[in-house]
Design an enzyme around this catalytic site. Structure first.
Site, PDB file in Angstrom:
ATOM      1  CB  CYS A   1     -19.545  89.151 -71.001  1.00 24.07           C
ATOM      2  SG  CYS A   1     -18.016  88.232 -71.260  1.00 24.07           S
TER       3      CYS A   1
ATOM      4  NE  ARG B   1     -11.474  84.887 -75.504  1.00 22.25           N
ATOM      5  CZ  ARG B   1     -11.451  85.987 -74.750  1.00 22.25           C
ATOM      6  NH1 ARG B   1     -10.314  86.424 -74.240  1.00 22.25           N
ATOM      7  NH2 ARG B   1     -12.557  86.657 -74.512  1.00 22.25           N
TER       8      ARG B   1
ATOM      9  CG  HIS C   1     -21.896  87.505 -75.023  1.00 17.50           C
ATOM     10  ND1 HIS C   1     -21.875  88.860 -74.877  1.00 17.50           N
ATOM     11  CD2 HIS C   1     -20.738  87.063 -74.482  1.00 17.50           C
ATOM     12  CE1 HIS C   1     -20.755  89.228 -74.284  1.00 17.50           C
ATOM     13  NE2 HIS C   1     -20.050  88.155 -74.024  1.00 17.50           N
TER      14      HIS C   1
HETATM   15  N1  GLN Z   1     -12.515  90.818 -71.421  1.00 17.43           N
HETATM   16  C1  GLN Z   1     -13.253  89.846 -70.761  1.00 17.43           C
HETATM   17  C2  GLN Z   1     -12.697  88.436 -70.856  1.00 17.43           C
HETATM   18  O1  GLN Z   1     -12.228  87.980 -71.895  1.00 17.43           O
HETATM   19  C3  GLN Z   1     -14.704  89.949 -71.208  1.00 17.43           C
HETATM   20  C4  GLN Z   1     -14.982  89.431 -72.576  1.00 17.43           C
HETATM   21  C5  GLN Z   1     -16.393  89.638 -73.044  1.00 17.43           C
HETATM   22  O2  GLN Z   1     -17.116  90.551 -72.625  1.00 17.43           O
HETATM   23  N2  GLN Z   1     -16.797  88.782 -73.957  1.00 17.43           N
HETATM   24  O3  GLN Z   1     -12.732  87.763 -69.881  1.00 17.43           O
END
Ligand code: GLN
Length: 250
Positions: free
Chosen positions: A93, A127, A193
């Site tokens: 990520c 998101r 994750h």
């Molecule tokens: N900051 C990044 C995003 O939101 C990565 C997030 C994360 O590692 N979960 O795209």
């Protein structure tokens, strides 16, 4: 054998239990008679060529990414040398994003990347969150990989770049391309994750075998399979949730 892991920025990039990936590697290595030594690599701590068999970068939000991005980008050369020397790399990520060319967050600020993966990432509206399932083929072996994604960044691979897998259910790199993650030789990056490795034991073994190849200076060794009863159950649960989430089904 001793497998030396360089864990980049464990204090900054460690969300969603991504440190659990190290625990899985250590245990699966021990069950094969190998020892995993994990060395934290914080800001400014040098990576010397040949020092590490595996480099690992976990996930983190924009704020944490901003704190380490200049340092990671400045490692561009030493990282490329380590990989050219045959070290393996796993990035999740936030770490995966910063190993591309850049990550541009919502505020518009562009964080420099280390340029290991042929991609760039820009934060979009909304998101991309939920369980995700991808179909992978690594060195002729086909497996499904299950995990959980939560990212604003949309990652676009360069034309011809190799993804880690194809999205079966969920969003993946950008919610559009059907690609998830990226692979360059023994380096893989992914949005998954969970952490990633406990429920995808075959992928943990692939990473370990690449690291052992570097440690021993020979081909990746064959591994006797482990029973992986709980691991398979965990995989099934995550895969079912990914199918059920009602996201894209390909
Ligand atoms: N900051 C990044 C995003 O939101 C990565 C997030 C994360 O590692 N979960 O795209």
């Amino acid at each position: 054998m001793r497998i030396v892991v360089g864990h980049l920025y464990p204090e900054h990039l460690n969300i969603y239990a991504d440190r659990g990936n190290m625990a899985v590697l250590a245990r699966r290595a021990a069950l094969r008679g190998h020892e995993l030594e994990v060395r934290p690599l914080g800001v400014g701590e040098p990576i010397r060529p040949g020092d590490h068999d595996l480099l690992y970068v976990g996930g983190g939000q924009d704020r944490e990414q901003a704190l380490i991005a200049p340092d990671l980008a400045a490692r561009r050369r030493s990282l490329a040398e380590a990989l050219a020397d045959g070290a393996a790399l796993l990035a999740v990520c936030g770490g995966y994003q910063l190993l591309g060319r850049f990550y541009r967050g919502h505020q518009g600020a562009e964080l420099p990347g280390a340029g290991i993966f042929p991609h760039e990432t820009v934060a979009g509206q909304g998101r991309l969150i939920g369980d995700v399932l991808i179909a992978c083929e690594l060195d002729g072996e086909r497996w499904n990989v299950a995990g959980f994604e939560n990212h604003a960044g949309r990652t676009r691979l360069d034309a011809g770049a190799e993804p880690l897998g194809r999205v079966v259910a969920g969003f993946g790199n950008d919610g559009e391309s059907g690609f998830e993650g990226c692979r360059v030789g023994r380096a893989i990056g992914t949005y998954l994750h969970g952490p990633l490795l406990p429920r995808n034991p075959w992928l943990a073994d692939w990473v370990l075998r690449q690291a052992l190849a570097h440690a021993s200076g020979s081909e990746p060794p064959a591994f006797e399979p482990l029973p992986d009863v709980l691991e398979r159950q965990a995989h099934e649960v995550a895969a079912r949730r990914a199918y059920a989430r009602g996201g894209k089904l390909r």
